[in-house]
Design an enzyme around this catalytic site. Structure first.
Site, PDB file in Angstrom:
ATOM      1  CB  SER A 172      -3.324  -7.278   5.711  1.00  0.00           C
ATOM      2  OG  SER A 172      -2.225  -6.464   5.417  1.00  0.00           O
ATOM      3  CE  LYS A 175      -4.592  -4.069   3.147  1.00  0.00           C
ATOM      4  NZ  LYS A 175      -3.406  -4.549   3.914  1.00  0.00           N
ATOM      5  CB  SER A 229      -3.183  -8.129   1.371  1.00  0.00           C
ATOM      6  OG  SER A 229      -3.150  -7.622   2.639  1.00  0.00           O
TER       7      SER A 229
END
Length: 385
Positions: A172, A175, A229
């Protein structure tokens, strides 16, 4: 007088004859009848009837699963008899032998097959870093992360590095790039977007609190993607990009090339795919670039957020526990995890008045990355104090 005496004698003789008659009758009875006559009468005689003999299936040695009753010679007050002790020792020895055989069967080898218990409880899936043996790399701080990189954000000077040029999945951490692409496009943050079936994770099968049909603003989805997340939020952001997900991923890769991230590649916006890869050096560049976006700094470090899902109010918290610690001055952060990447953490922090970019990848345990960040911070404080 004489008459009275005769009457008394007659009475005595009569009583004697009456007591003597039963004795004579008893002498003529059989021994069995005499024994029955001497037995006392017992109440509730139905309870004292002789039990019917047990069927053969319940006797010792049968195959019906009944355990044989131990003989009296095998029972001794105050503890087990020697026979019982011998049986116990024999059972223990047999158990030890079985355990040794099981261990031998589970040992690695060209012709060994895993036991049934091993198949039922498989070992944790190793990360790519573990497969490459990166956890065997020594470092002076004995970090649990197989990759570490610390850079002075102002001067670009490398303060600490460990396996910083190895290409690995980044989970993640992706992101951060997703957020930069959304903001670069200057899309309306107040526009309402809807979570659909297309946002359900088909890569890892993870769950989400954002149900299909949830409607939130683009700004709220961006906030949840950075702070908590939220995978469905990140996917929806890419899906609503002009041209759809394919165009969004192309924009992510174009942005990475623009930043000089030559060993980085993205295939989707969430980080659930292990094909989203990079190096610690490249990620430091991305963290530096993301630090120039005030909204990313604000959203990624906020402690929590409440959103109205339409059915209820959902409370989210920051996935980085260090953001709740007042001793840390964190300007930007992002956590990440998939099995191939291990536990990851990137931050832009201030230590001893200096802006530092910190990258930690592939920690085995969830909390190990935060402990490694504490070690690095303490080491830097001693270095610059």
């Amino acid at each position: 007088m004489m008459l009275l005496f005769r009457l008394l004698v007659s009475l005595v003789l009569s009583v004697g004859l009456l007591s003597f008659v039963p004795r004579l009758e008893a002498q003529h009875q059989s021994p069995k009848d005499r024994a029955n006559a001497l037995q006392p009468r017992i109440k509730n005689q139905d309870n004292t009837k002789k039990k019917a003999p047990q069927p053969a299936s319940k006797k010792a040695g049968s195959t019906s699963g009944f355990v044989a009753k131990p003989s009296r010679k095998d029972v001794k007050r105050g503890g087990p008899s020697m026979l019982n002790k011998k049986k116990t020792f024999a059972a223990a020895a047999a158990g030890s032998a079985a355990a040794a055989a099981s261990s031998a069967a589970n040992a690695p080898g060209p012709s060994t097959k895993p036991s049934a218990s091993a198949a039922e409880q498989p070992a944790a899936r190793p990360s790519n870093g573990q497969k490459l043996g990166l956890h065997g790399t020594d470092d002076p701080l004995d970090l649990r992360s197989s990759v570490a990189y610390v850079m002075d954000s102002d001067s670009g000077k490398v303060i600490f590095e460990k396996n910083a040029e190895i290409v690995l999945p980044i989970a993640s951490i992706s992101k951060l790039m997703t957020s930069m692409v959304v903001i670069d496009t200057q899309q309306d943050l107040h526009q309402i977007l809807e979570i659909t079936k297309e946002d359900i994770d088909s890569e890892k099968g993870t769950n989400s609190r954002l149900r299909v049909g949830t409607r939130l603003s683009r700004g709220e989805l961006l906030h949840l993607a950075l702070m908590s997340s939220e995978n469905r939020a990140a996917n929806a952001l890419g899906r609503y990009y002009p041209g759809g997900l394919q165009a969004f991923v192309s924009a992510m890769n174009a942005k990475s090339r623009l930043l000089g991230m030559n060993d980085t590649r993205f295939v989707e916006p969430t980080g659930l795919s292990s094909r989203n890869v990079s190096t610690a050096r490249d990620l430091a560049k991305m963290v530096q670039a993301a630090g120039d976006y005030p909204l990313i700094r604000q959203y990624s470090t906020s402690p929590g957020l409440h959103v109205d899902s339409g059915r209820s109010t959902l409370a989210y918290r920051n996935t980085n526990r260090l953001t709740h610690n007042p001793k840390w001055d964190i300007e930007l952060q992002k956590t990440g995890y998939i099995s191939e990447a291990g536990n990851c953490l990137v931050m832009q922090v201030r230590i001893e008045g200096k802006a530092m970019v910190m990258v930690l990848l592939d920690a085995k345990q969830k909390l190990a990355r935060f402990a490694d960040a504490q070690r690095l911070r303490h080491w830097i404080e001693l270095k610059y104090s």
